[in-house]
Design a protein around this motif. Structure first.
Motif, short mmCIF file in Angstrom:
data_model
loop_
_atom_site.label_atom_id
_atom_site.label_comp_id
_atom_site.label_asym_id
_atom_site.label_seq_id
_atom_site.Cartn_x
_atom_site.Cartn_y
_atom_site.Cartn_z
N TYR A 213 72.43 -11.93 -38.74
CA TYR A 213 71.24 -11.09 -38.92
C TYR A 213 70.76 -10.39 -37.64
CZ TYR A 213 70.95 -13.17 -43.55
OH TYR A 213 71.23 -13.56 -44.83
N VAL A 214 71.66 -10.12 -36.73
CA VAL A 214 71.32 -9.28 -35.58
C VAL A 214 71.39 -7.82 -36.01
CG1 VAL A 214 72.14 -8.50 -33.31
CG2 VAL A 214 72.07 -10.95 -33.84
N ARG A 215 70.49 -7.03 -35.48
CA ARG A 215 70.51 -5.58 -35.76
C ARG A 215 70.53 -4.83 -34.43
NH1 ARG A 215 68.83 -2.21 -40.24
NH2 ARG A 215 68.54 -0.06 -39.51
N VAL A 216 71.49 -3.90 -34.32
CA VAL A 216 71.60 -3.04 -33.14
C VAL A 216 71.38 -1.61 -33.61
CG1 VAL A 216 73.07 -2.29 -31.23
CG2 VAL A 216 73.22 -4.65 -32.07
N ASN A 217 70.29 -1.01 -33.16
CA ASN A 217 69.91 0.31 -33.65
C ASN A 217 70.59 1.44 -32.89
OD1 ASN A 217 67.93 -0.17 -35.89
ND2 ASN A 217 66.90 -1.35 -34.29
N SER A 218 70.32 2.65 -33.33
CA SER A 218 71.04 3.84 -32.87
C SER A 218 70.98 4.03 -31.36
CB SER A 218 70.49 5.08 -33.56
OG SER A 218 70.71 5.01 -34.95
N TRP A 219 72.12 4.40 -30.81
CA TRP A 219 72.30 4.73 -29.39
C TRP A 219 72.04 3.54 -28.46
CZ3 TRP A 219 69.18 8.27 -32.32
CH2 TRP A 219 69.90 9.38 -32.79
N ALA A 220 71.91 2.35 -29.02
CA ALA A 220 71.79 1.15 -28.18
C ALA A 220 73.19 0.70 -27.77
CB ALA A 220 71.06 0.05 -28.93
N ALA A 221 73.26 -0.04 -26.66
CA ALA A 221 74.55 -0.55 -26.16
C ALA A 221 74.39 -2.01 -25.77
CB ALA A 221 75.02 0.28 -24.97
N VAL A 222 75.29 -2.83 -26.26
CA VAL A 222 75.29 -4.26 -25.95
C VAL A 222 76.66 -4.61 -25.37
CG1 VAL A 222 75.05 -6.61 -26.85
CG2 VAL A 222 73.67 -4.74 -27.82
N ASP A 223 76.69 -5.08 -24.13
CA ASP A 223 77.95 -5.39 -23.46
C ASP A 223 77.93 -6.81 -22.90
OD1 ASP A 223 79.49 -2.71 -23.33
OD2 ASP A 223 77.51 -2.16 -22.58
N ASP A 224 79.02 -7.54 -23.10
CA ASP A 224 79.21 -8.85 -22.47
C ASP A 224 78.00 -9.76 -22.67
OD1 ASP A 224 81.82 -8.29 -20.97
OD2 ASP A 224 80.53 -6.67 -20.25
N SER A 225 77.52 -9.84 -23.90
CA SER A 225 76.28 -10.57 -24.16
C SER A 225 76.40 -11.47 -25.37
CB SER A 225 75.12 -9.59 -24.34
OG SER A 225 74.87 -8.86 -23.16
N ILE A 226 75.46 -12.40 -25.46
CA ILE A 226 75.36 -13.33 -26.59
C ILE A 226 73.99 -13.17 -27.20
CG2 ILE A 226 75.51 -15.74 -27.32
CD1 ILE A 226 76.97 -16.25 -24.59
N LEU A 227 73.93 -12.72 -28.45
CA LEU A 227 72.66 -12.50 -29.14
C LEU A 227 72.54 -13.53 -30.26
CD1 LEU A 227 72.89 -9.91 -27.48
CD2 LEU A 227 72.15 -8.62 -29.49
N PHE A 228 71.46 -14.30 -30.21
CA PHE A 228 71.24 -15.32 -31.23
C PHE A 228 70.70 -14.68 -32.52
CE2 PHE A 228 70.81 -19.49 -28.62
CZ PHE A 228 71.95 -19.16 -27.91
N ALA A 229 70.55 -15.51 -33.54
CA ALA A 229 70.22 -15.03 -34.88
C ALA A 229 68.91 -14.24 -34.89
CB ALA A 229 70.12 -16.20 -35.85
N GLY A 230 68.93 -13.12 -35.61
CA GLY A 230 67.71 -12.36 -35.84
C GLY A 230 67.26 -11.48 -34.70
N VAL A 231 68.05 -11.34 -33.65
CA VAL A 231 67.68 -10.44 -32.55
C VAL A 231 67.76 -9.00 -33.04
CG1 VAL A 231 68.41 -9.53 -30.30
CG2 VAL A 231 68.36 -12.01 -30.70
N GLU A 232 66.81 -8.19 -32.63
CA GLU A 232 66.85 -6.76 -32.95
C GLU A 232 66.82 -5.96 -31.66
OE1 GLU A 232 64.56 -3.22 -35.46
OE2 GLU A 232 64.01 -5.32 -35.77
N VAL A 233 67.76 -5.04 -31.54
CA VAL A 233 67.88 -4.21 -30.34
C VAL A 233 67.43 -2.80 -30.69
CG1 VAL A 233 69.43 -3.36 -28.55
CG2 VAL A 233 69.83 -5.61 -29.58
N GLY A 234 66.39 -2.33 -30.02
CA GLY A 234 65.82 -1.03 -30.32
C GLY A 234 66.70 0.13 -29.87
N ARG A 235 66.38 1.31 -30.38
CA ARG A 235 67.13 2.51 -30.03
C ARG A 235 67.17 2.73 -28.51
NH1 ARG A 235 66.07 7.55 -34.11
NH2 ARG A 235 66.84 6.58 -36.03
N HIS A 236 68.32 3.18 -28.06
CA HIS A 236 68.53 3.54 -26.64
C HIS A 236 68.46 2.34 -25.69
CE1 HIS A 236 68.24 7.72 -27.83
NE2 HIS A 236 67.05 7.49 -28.35
#
Length: 309
Positions: A213-236
């Protein structure tokens, strides 16, 4: 525990029974410089342990390999009456910390038959994968091992299933394939593990692990990372070399892992190797405003204006 490995314990138990040992300890070679983090043993030709020191400052190297030493995996097989006897004895020893590695094992290696059992990987029979993840850096590296093209720890081995809870969630979804125009938007993940329920909505994920249930929104970038359940990454937003706890919402445009001094000022934890760790927080926007210095720049404003909505 804080160890990651795959091992058939029946093999170690069988070895213990056949050898007639009082106790058997699983072991694995580690670099000498890492020896002070473990219990280190010395063995003879028959694999009998002749010396054991918990976390020595100067670990004894292997006779045929001066760059490595023999570390305890913290896996023990005891004869039950013998174990009961030693626990009762240790309980009466003044000043004992009542610890296997510090007290019980060193006290029996010179007087009883205590043997080493060399670890063997279940997949290959000779290659060894064992990680102590007792520190944040070790935990991070163990997870990054999993996204290698040929990971040493094979989670995809049908003969060795991982028996754990799997949420009843839909498959991960990757949306937007807008490759044209001044601001392309493509939801995709490369060299990553993406769990059920995730939505990569026009963002990019690379060499990362996304929990359910992680969400990565538009134009966001996630590199070399660990995201736990339910994390939301905002645009850009941009995230690099980070561990982010459950349910954290990364605000639009926030950068994590690119300016470690600023991350530290926000109150985030930094490991020795520079991994940024974010625990559960209610309002990252407020933390960012508190840490941010009033240094506006024309370049920054121009960049913000150039971003697509």
């Amino acid at each position: 525990g804080d160890h990651i490995y795959k091992m058939d314990y029946s093999e170690m138990i069988q070895d213990h029974i056949e050898s007639g040992a009082d106790a058997t300890i699983g072991c694995i070679p580690v670099p000498v410089e890492k020896g002070p983090d473990f219990g280190i043993m010395e063995i003879d030709e028959s694999r009998r342990i002749v010396n054991f020191v918990e976390k020595p400052r100067q670990p004894a190297p292997l006779p045929d390999d001066p760059q490595r030493c023999l570390a305890s995996m913290g896996i023990y097989v005891f004869n039950a009456p013998f174990l009961f006897e030693q626990l009762c004895r240790d309980a009466t020893v003044p000043g004992s910390s009542h610890d296997f590695g510090k007290d019980i094992i060193p006290s029996i290696v010179h007087t009883h038959n205590v043997r080493a059992f060399p670890f063997r990987d279940k997949n290959t029979g000779d290659g060894r994968y064992w990680r102590d993840v007792g520190t944040l850096d070790a935990y991070y590296e163990a997870n990054m091992d999993l996204v290698e093209v040929r990971p040493e720890l094979n989670l995809y081995d049908p003969a060795w299933p991982i028996r754990t809870y799997h949420p009843l969630a839909p498959p991960p979804k990757f949306v937007f394939a807008q490759t044209d125009g001044p601001h392309p938007r493509v939801g995709h993940a490369l060299d990553s593990m993406v769990c059920a329920g995730c939505i990569i909505s026009g963002g990019r994920v690379q060499r990362s692990i996304l929990s359910p249930y992680v969400r990565v929104n538009s134009w966001a970038a996630v590199d070399d990372s660990i995201l736990f359940a339910g994390v939301e990454v905002g645009r850009h937003a941009r995230i690099r070399r980070a561990i982010i706890d459950k349910g954290v919402r990364i605000p639009e445009g926030m950068e994590i892992g690119y300016d470690l001094e600023r991350d530290k000022a926000r109150g985030f934890t930094l490991t020795k190797s520079g991994v940024v760790v974010i625990g559960r927080v209610d309002n990252l926007d407020e933390l960012d405003r508190t840490a941010q210095t009033a240094q506006p720049s024309v370049a920054a404003e121009s960049e913000e204006q150039a971003r697509p909505p």
